[in-house]
Design a protein around this motif. Sequence first.
Motif, mmCIF file in Angstrom:
data_model
loop_
_atom_site.group_PDB
_atom_site.id
_atom_site.type_symbol
_atom_site.label_atom_id
_atom_site.label_comp_id
_atom_site.label_asym_id
_atom_site.label_seq_id
_atom_site.Cartn_x
_atom_site.Cartn_y
_atom_site.Cartn_z
ATOM 1 N N ASN A 85 0.840 -1.196 0.000
ATOM 2 C CA ASN A 85 0.000 0.000 0.000
ATOM 3 C C ASN A 85 0.874 1.245 0.000
ATOM 4 O O ASN A 85 2.004 1.214 0.457
ATOM 5 C CB ASN A 85 -0.888 0.014 1.248
ATOM 6 N N LYS A 86 0.303 2.338 -0.489
ATOM 7 C CA LYS A 86 1.004 3.609 -0.424
ATOM 8 C C LYS A 86 0.756 4.242 0.943
ATOM 9 O O LYS A 86 1.614 4.869 1.521
ATOM 10 C CB LYS A 86 0.494 4.537 -1.533
ATOM 11 N N LYS A 87 -0.487 4.047 1.435
ATOM 12 C CA LYS A 87 -0.890 4.653 2.691
ATOM 13 C C LYS A 87 -1.737 3.654 3.483
ATOM 14 O O LYS A 87 -2.557 2.932 2.915
ATOM 15 C CB LYS A 87 -1.714 5.911 2.380
ATOM 16 N N VAL A 88 -1.525 3.633 4.794
ATOM 17 C CA VAL A 88 -2.291 2.759 5.675
ATOM 18 C C VAL A 88 -2.726 3.576 6.882
ATOM 19 O O VAL A 88 -1.959 4.384 7.396
ATOM 20 C CB VAL A 88 -1.423 1.554 6.142
ATOM 21 N N GLU A 89 -3.959 3.373 7.312
ATOM 22 C CA GLU A 89 -4.409 4.002 8.562
ATOM 23 C C GLU A 89 -5.103 2.947 9.410
ATOM 24 O O GLU A 89 -5.555 1.918 8.896
ATOM 25 C CB GLU A 89 -5.307 5.203 8.286
ATOM 26 N N MET A 90 -5.180 3.201 10.690
ATOM 27 C CA MET A 90 -5.799 2.240 11.594
ATOM 28 C C MET A 90 -7.288 2.108 11.274
ATOM 29 O O MET A 90 -7.953 3.078 10.953
ATOM 30 C CB MET A 90 -5.616 2.666 13.060
ATOM 31 N N LEU A 91 -7.796 0.897 11.372
ATOM 32 C CA LEU A 91 -9.219 0.631 11.180
ATOM 33 C C LEU A 91 -9.990 1.312 12.311
ATOM 34 O O LEU A 91 -9.571 1.264 13.467
ATOM 35 C CB LEU A 91 -9.458 -0.885 11.239
ATOM 36 N N HIS A 92 -11.118 1.936 11.983
ATOM 37 C CA HIS A 92 -11.953 2.545 13.024
ATOM 38 C C HIS A 92 -12.475 1.444 13.940
ATOM 39 O O HIS A 92 -12.898 0.388 13.470
ATOM 40 C CB HIS A 92 -13.137 3.298 12.411
ATOM 41 N N LEU A 93 -12.439 1.708 15.227
ATOM 42 C CA LEU A 93 -12.887 0.743 16.224
ATOM 43 C C LEU A 93 -14.299 0.247 15.931
ATOM 44 O O LEU A 93 -14.591 -0.929 16.095
ATOM 45 C CB LEU A 93 -12.808 1.375 17.618
ATOM 46 N N ARG A 94 -15.162 1.137 15.463
ATOM 47 C CA ARG A 94 -16.550 0.740 15.190
ATOM 48 C C ARG A 94 -16.638 -0.309 14.068
ATOM 49 O O ARG A 94 -17.646 -0.995 13.936
ATOM 50 C CB ARG A 94 -17.409 1.961 14.864
ATOM 51 N N ASP A 95 -15.595 -0.426 13.243
ATOM 52 C CA ASP A 95 -15.600 -1.392 12.133
ATOM 53 C C ASP A 95 -14.907 -2.703 12.484
ATOM 54 O O ASP A 95 -14.899 -3.632 11.678
ATOM 55 C CB ASP A 95 -14.906 -0.777 10.904
ATOM 56 N N LEU A 96 -14.308 -2.770 13.673
ATOM 57 C CA LEU A 96 -13.499 -3.937 14.028
ATOM 58 C C LEU A 96 -14.301 -5.239 14.003
ATOM 59 O O LEU A 96 -13.886 -6.214 13.387
ATOM 60 C CB LEU A 96 -12.842 -3.747 15.407
ATOM 61 N N GLU A 97 -15.448 -5.266 14.671
ATOM 62 C CA GLU A 97 -16.217 -6.512 14.750
ATOM 63 C C GLU A 97 -16.740 -6.947 13.384
ATOM 64 O O GLU A 97 -16.678 -8.122 13.036
ATOM 65 C CB GLU A 97 -17.360 -6.381 15.761
ATOM 66 N N ASP A 98 -17.235 -5.995 12.581
ATOM 67 C CA ASP A 98 -17.717 -6.339 11.242
ATOM 68 C C ASP A 98 -16.599 -6.887 10.361
ATOM 69 O O ASP A 98 -16.804 -7.785 9.564
ATOM 70 C CB ASP A 98 -18.329 -5.114 10.547
ATOM 71 N N THR A 99 -15.407 -6.330 10.523
ATOM 72 C CA THR A 99 -14.264 -6.717 9.681
ATOM 73 C C THR A 99 -13.657 -8.048 10.118
ATOM 74 O O THR A 99 -13.313 -8.882 9.285
ATOM 75 C CB THR A 99 -13.181 -5.612 9.713
ATOM 76 N N THR A 100 -13.518 -8.237 11.439
ATOM 77 C CA THR A 100 -12.771 -9.403 11.937
ATOM 78 C C THR A 100 -13.635 -10.463 12.630
ATOM 79 O O THR A 100 -13.217 -11.610 12.747
ATOM 80 C CB THR A 100 -11.712 -8.961 12.963
ATOM 81 N N GLY A 101 -14.777 -10.047 13.153
ATOM 82 C CA GLY A 101 -15.582 -10.958 13.972
ATOM 83 C C GLY A 101 -15.204 -10.868 15.437
ATOM 84 O O GLY A 101 -15.788 -11.547 16.278
ATOM 85 N N TYR A 102 -14.233 -10.025 15.741
ATOM 86 C CA TYR A 102 -13.750 -9.872 17.114
ATOM 87 C C TYR A 102 -13.973 -8.452 17.618
ATOM 88 O O TYR A 102 -14.119 -7.525 16.824
ATOM 89 C CB TYR A 102 -12.250 -10.185 17.197
ATOM 90 N N ILE A 103 -13.946 -8.294 18.956
ATOM 91 C CA ILE A 103 -14.102 -6.974 19.556
ATOM 92 C C ILE A 103 -12.780 -6.518 20.165
ATOM 93 O O ILE A 103 -11.880 -7.322 20.392
ATOM 94 C CB ILE A 103 -15.209 -6.963 20.644
ATOM 95 N N ARG A 104 -12.702 -5.216 20.455
ATOM 96 C CA ARG A 104 -11.496 -4.641 21.056
ATOM 97 C C ARG A 104 -11.146 -5.399 22.334
ATOM 98 O O ARG A 104 -12.007 -5.677 23.157
ATOM 99 C CB ARG A 104 -11.735 -3.166 21.380
ATOM 100 N N GLY A 105 -9.882 -5.745 22.460
ATOM 101 C CA GLY A 105 -9.436 -6.469 23.642
ATOM 102 C C GLY A 105 -9.563 -7.980 23.490
ATOM 103 O O GLY A 105 -9.119 -8.733 24.339
ATOM 104 N N GLY A 106 -10.148 -8.414 22.376
ATOM 105 C CA GLY A 106 -10.301 -9.851 22.138
ATOM 106 C C GLY A 106 -10.052 -10.199 20.689
ATOM 107 O O GLY A 106 -10.532 -11.206 20.183
ATOM 108 N N CYS A 107 -9.296 -9.362 20.003
ATOM 109 C CA CYS A 107 -9.038 -9.568 18.568
ATOM 110 C C CYS A 107 -7.814 -10.469 18.395
ATOM 111 O O CYS A 107 -6.706 -10.106 18.753
ATOM 112 C CB CYS A 107 -8.821 -8.224 17.873
ATOM 113 N N SER A 108 -8.062 -11.643 17.862
ATOM 114 C CA SER A 108 -6.988 -12.608 17.620
ATOM 115 C C SER A 108 -6.585 -12.572 16.145
ATOM 116 O O SER A 108 -7.436 -12.367 15.283
ATOM 117 C CB SER A 108 -7.475 -14.017 17.969
ATOM 118 N N PRO A 109 -5.304 -12.819 15.856
ATOM 119 C CA PRO A 109 -4.908 -12.910 14.454
ATOM 120 C C PRO A 109 -5.423 -14.206 13.816
ATOM 121 O O PRO A 109 -5.443 -14.346 12.608
ATOM 122 C CB PRO A 109 -3.382 -12.891 14.503
#
Length: 164
Positions: A85-109
């Motif tokens: 990528n040319k540019k990367v920014e952190m994913l918005h917290l509100r999008d974390l669960e939709d994107t990964t299936g996990y919530i803040r503090g419980g996001c596993s790779p």
Amino acid sequence: MSKKKLAKTNAIRLVEQKKISYQEYTYEWTEDHLGVENVADELQKDQSELFKTLVAVGNKTGPVVAVIPGNQELDLKKIAKASGNKKVEMLHLRDLEDTTGYIRGGCSPVGMKKLLPTFIDSSAASKKAIIVSAGRRGLQMELSPQDLVQLVKGKFVELTQKEE
């Protein structure tokens, strides 16, 4: 003598399915104490042994995953370069669960909704084991970085900011 057993997370199921050796750790958590330093204290481990899972969004690839030592900061330029990528920014917290299936503090790779491009800090490659989230707050798993990189089809790359 039955001990209440919590349902297995996707991360734990996947690790067991692939017959990967791991150690599970549970700890008490609160909304105020989700940081790596709190988890390290609870588990009586050094922060450098605990790796946090961060999700960023690239301008070309979309979401990318960075797994870095808990006591380090992600270098966005390094993950941008590693992920094409040319540019990367952190994913918005509100999008974390939709994107990964996990919530803040419980996001596993491991075990995200979709296998996202995953980059693990190169400092993990030389370690015998690292500890990552097992997919739920209060649950961590220790496994070999080599097993982790294979499991998530990841790459070891330098991701953290250099200390001055």
